[in-house]
Motif scaffolding. Structure first.
Motif, PDB file in Angstrom:
ATOM      1  N   GLN A 214       0.951  -1.208  -0.008  1.00  0.00           N
ATOM      2  CA  GLN A 214       0.155  -0.029   0.087  1.00  0.00           C
ATOM      3  C   GLN A 214       0.860   1.151   0.093  1.00  0.00           C
ATOM      4  N   VAL A 215       0.582   2.249  -0.971  1.00  0.00           N
ATOM      5  CA  VAL A 215       1.037   3.574  -1.162  1.00  0.00           C
ATOM      6  C   VAL A 215       0.536   4.368  -0.292  1.00  0.00           C
ATOM      7  N   VAL A 216       1.028   5.070   0.830  1.00  0.00           N
ATOM      8  CA  VAL A 216       0.451   6.370   1.652  1.00  0.00           C
ATOM      9  C   VAL A 216       1.044   7.484   1.301  1.00  0.00           C
ATOM     10  N   GLY A 217       0.392   8.437   1.345  1.00  0.00           N
ATOM     11  CA  GLY A 217       0.987   9.867   1.429  1.00  0.00           C
ATOM     12  C   GLY A 217       0.846  10.530   2.963  1.00  0.00           C
ATOM     13  N   ILE A 218       1.961  11.235   3.290  1.00  0.00           N
ATOM     14  CA  ILE A 218       1.532  12.150   4.689  1.00  0.00           C
ATOM     15  C   ILE A 218       1.851  13.423   4.035  1.00  0.00           C
ATOM     16  N   ASN A 219       1.000  14.439   4.318  1.00  0.00           N
ATOM     17  CA  ASN A 219       1.224  15.810   3.927  1.00  0.00           C
ATOM     18  C   ASN A 219       1.970  16.635   5.277  1.00  0.00           C
ATOM     19  N   ILE A 220       3.044  17.281   5.062  1.00  0.00           N
ATOM     20  CA  ILE A 220       3.576  17.867   6.082  1.00  0.00           C
ATOM     21  C   ILE A 220       4.085  19.231   5.549  1.00  0.00           C
ATOM     22  N   ASP A 221       4.305  20.130   6.578  1.00  0.00           N
ATOM     23  CA  ASP A 221       4.639  21.505   6.427  1.00  0.00           C
ATOM     24  C   ASP A 221       3.707  22.431   5.097  1.00  0.00           C
ATOM     25  N   ASP A 222       2.514  22.386   5.352  1.00  0.00           N
ATOM     26  CA  ASP A 222       1.714  22.755   4.453  1.00  0.00           C
ATOM     27  C   ASP A 222       0.572  23.243   4.854  1.00  0.00           C
ATOM     28  N   SER A 223      -0.036  24.296   3.802  1.00  0.00           N
ATOM     29  CA  SER A 223      -1.451  24.634   4.225  1.00  0.00           C
ATOM     30  C   SER A 223      -2.671  23.687   3.752  1.00  0.00           C
ATOM     31  N   THR A 224      -3.909  23.854   4.328  1.00  0.00           N
ATOM     32  CA  THR A 224      -4.874  22.947   3.844  1.00  0.00           C
ATOM     33  C   THR A 224      -5.233  23.307   2.525  1.00  0.00           C
ATOM     34  N   ALA A 225      -5.286  24.609   2.059  1.00  0.00           N
ATOM     35  CA  ALA A 225      -5.572  24.966   0.771  1.00  0.00           C
ATOM     36  C   ALA A 225      -4.375  24.477  -0.248  1.00  0.00           C
ATOM     37  N   ASN A 226      -3.276  24.732   0.098  1.00  0.00           N
ATOM     38  CA  ASN A 226      -2.141  24.348  -0.851  1.00  0.00           C
ATOM     39  C   ASN A 226      -2.169  22.639  -1.097  1.00  0.00           C
ATOM     40  N   ARG A 227      -2.260  21.982  -0.053  1.00  0.00           N
ATOM     41  CA  ARG A 227      -2.352  20.681   0.187  1.00  0.00           C
ATOM     42  C   ARG A 227      -3.422  20.122  -0.841  1.00  0.00           C
ATOM     43  N   ASP A 228      -4.713  20.674  -0.627  1.00  0.00           N
ATOM     44  CA  ASP A 228      -6.164  20.172  -1.394  1.00  0.00           C
ATOM     45  C   ASP A 228      -5.734  20.658  -2.809  1.00  0.00           C
ATOM     46  N   GLU A 229      -5.117  21.642  -3.067  1.00  0.00           N
ATOM     47  CA  GLU A 229      -4.803  22.021  -4.616  1.00  0.00           C
ATOM     48  C   GLU A 229      -4.028  21.142  -5.294  1.00  0.00           C
ATOM     49  N   PHE A 230      -2.915  20.431  -4.517  1.00  0.00           N
ATOM     50  CA  PHE A 230      -1.879  19.670  -4.802  1.00  0.00           C
ATOM     51  C   PHE A 230      -2.624  18.240  -5.158  1.00  0.00           C
ATOM     52  N   LEU A 231      -3.351  17.769  -4.278  1.00  0.00           N
ATOM     53  CA  LEU A 231      -3.998  16.767  -4.363  1.00  0.00           C
ATOM     54  C   LEU A 231      -4.966  16.699  -5.544  1.00  0.00           C
ATOM     55  N   ASP A 232      -5.749  17.719  -5.579  1.00  0.00           N
ATOM     56  CA  ASP A 232      -6.696  17.818  -6.989  1.00  0.00           C
ATOM     57  C   ASP A 232      -5.792  18.028  -8.254  1.00  0.00           C
ATOM     58  N   GLN A 233      -4.694  18.715  -8.307  1.00  0.00           N
ATOM     59  CA  GLN A 233      -3.731  18.576  -9.524  1.00  0.00           C
ATOM     60  C   GLN A 233      -3.311  17.463  -9.879  1.00  0.00           C
ATOM     61  N   PHE A 234      -2.925  16.721  -8.871  1.00  0.00           N
ATOM     62  CA  PHE A 234      -2.075  15.450  -9.326  1.00  0.00           C
ATOM     63  C   PHE A 234      -3.173  14.187  -9.190  1.00  0.00           C
ATOM     64  N   GLU A 235      -4.559  14.515  -9.092  1.00  0.00           N
ATOM     65  CA  GLU A 235      -5.247  13.531  -8.808  1.00  0.00           C
ATOM     66  C   GLU A 235      -4.916  12.247  -8.059  1.00  0.00           C
ATOM     67  N   VAL A 236      -4.587  12.526  -6.894  1.00  0.00           N
ATOM     68  CA  VAL A 236      -3.943  11.591  -5.971  1.00  0.00           C
ATOM     69  C   VAL A 236      -4.978  10.419  -5.602  1.00  0.00           C
ATOM     70  N   SER A 237      -4.675   9.228  -5.839  1.00  0.00           N
ATOM     71  CA  SER A 237      -5.449   8.110  -5.969  1.00  0.00           C
ATOM     72  C   SER A 237      -5.475   7.316  -4.579  1.00  0.00           C
ATOM     73  N   TYR A 238      -4.231   7.364  -3.975  1.00  0.00           N
ATOM     74  CA  TYR A 238      -3.856   6.602  -2.663  1.00  0.00           C
ATOM     75  C   TYR A 238      -4.132   7.341  -1.490  1.00  0.00           C
ATOM     76  N   PRO A 239      -4.269   6.688  -0.282  1.00  0.00           N
ATOM     77  CA  PRO A 239      -4.617   7.386   0.883  1.00  0.00           C
ATOM     78  C   PRO A 239      -3.745   8.489   1.392  1.00  0.00           C
ATOM     79  N   VAL A 240      -4.070   9.548   1.894  1.00  0.00           N
ATOM     80  CA  VAL A 240      -3.293  10.596   2.250  1.00  0.00           C
ATOM     81  C   VAL A 240      -3.583  10.894   3.743  1.00  0.00           C
ATOM     82  N   TYR A 241      -2.561  11.185   4.517  1.00  0.00           N
ATOM     83  CA  TYR A 241      -2.884  11.355   5.982  1.00  0.00           C
ATOM     84  C   TYR A 241      -2.225  12.678   6.334  1.00  0.00           C
ATOM     85  N   GLU A 242      -2.620  13.349   7.532  1.00  0.00           N
ATOM     86  CA  GLU A 242      -1.934  14.399   7.942  1.00  0.00           C
ATOM     87  C   GLU A 242      -1.891  14.251   9.570  1.00  0.00           C
ATOM     88  N   LEU A 243      -0.474  14.478   9.880  1.00  0.00           N
ATOM     89  CA  LEU A 243      -0.198  14.100  11.393  1.00  0.00           C
ATOM     90  C   LEU A 243      -0.873  15.151  12.370  1.00  0.00           C
TER      91      LEU A 243
END
Length: 194
Positions: free
Chosen positions: A115-144
């Motif tokens: 399983q591939v998992v992403g963990i977003n760090i050092d980011d704003s919610t808006a920038n993170r969400d824009e990144f996930l939309d832009q790259f159409e991330v299909s694997y689970p992503v978590y935030e600490l």
């Protein structure tokens, strides 16, 4: 023809034969042999992987789901033989380059024990969400939940950083920098065969 021209001709012929044999040897190495050589290199480096996180248990990282999962990180890790945990940020250029390949790798291994998992760090919610939309991330992503404590404990200071966990959550290997699907496969095989 002079003796000098004959010697030069023979030298050229020998040179091209040596080059041809070398190219032939490289071409004849099978994909399986390359995989075995790559895995052997990883096995030989065991004990020399000096990333501080190796040997730590990543299940101690409290997190919240951002997208693509209704499972906690802990249960997702327990359900898989290997979990590839990629720490990323939207502002990180190597993260942007590797995300499409991580998406593809996650799709290819969707029905496996990896399983591939992403963990977003050092980011704003808006920038993170824009990144996930832009790259159409299909694997689970978590935030600490406590990002500062986790990044300090696991010494995550450069991005991207990728951990390879076993089903108990132990960090078996760590890779800092942009990672390719072939290298992911080599590390996954290392964790499986360990």
């Amino acid at each position: 023809m002079s003796l000098r021209k004959i010697i030069i001709g023979v030298v050229f012929i020998v040179f091209f034969l040596v080059v041809g044999v070398s190219i032939g040897a490289v071409i004849n190495v099978s994909d399986e042999e390359l995989r075995e050589q790559s895995l052997k290199t990883l096995q030989d480096s065991e004990g020399r992987d000096n990333h501080h996180a190796v040997g730590l248990n990543a299940l101690n990282m409290e997190s919240e789901v951002v997208i693509n999962s209704d499972q906690s990180l802990e249960s997702l890790v327990a359900d898989n033989k290997v979990t590839v945990v990629n720490f990323f940020a939207s502002w990180c250029d190597p993260c942007k380059r590797e995300t499409p390949e991580l998406n593809e790798y996650a799709s290819q291994t969707a029905d496996s024990d990896v399983q591939v998992v992403g963990i977003n760090i050092d980011d704003s919610t808006a920038n993170r969400d824009e990144f996930l939309d832009q790259f159409e991330v299909s694997y689970p992503v978590y935030e600490l939940t406590n990002e500062a404590a986790v990044t300090d404990e696991f010494k995550i200071s450069l991005m991207p950083t990728t951990f390879f966990l076993d089903s108990e959550g132990e960090v078996i290997r760590a890779y800092i920098g942009e990672i390719s699907p072939d290298l992911i496969t080599d590390y996954v095989n290392y964790v499986k065969e360990r």
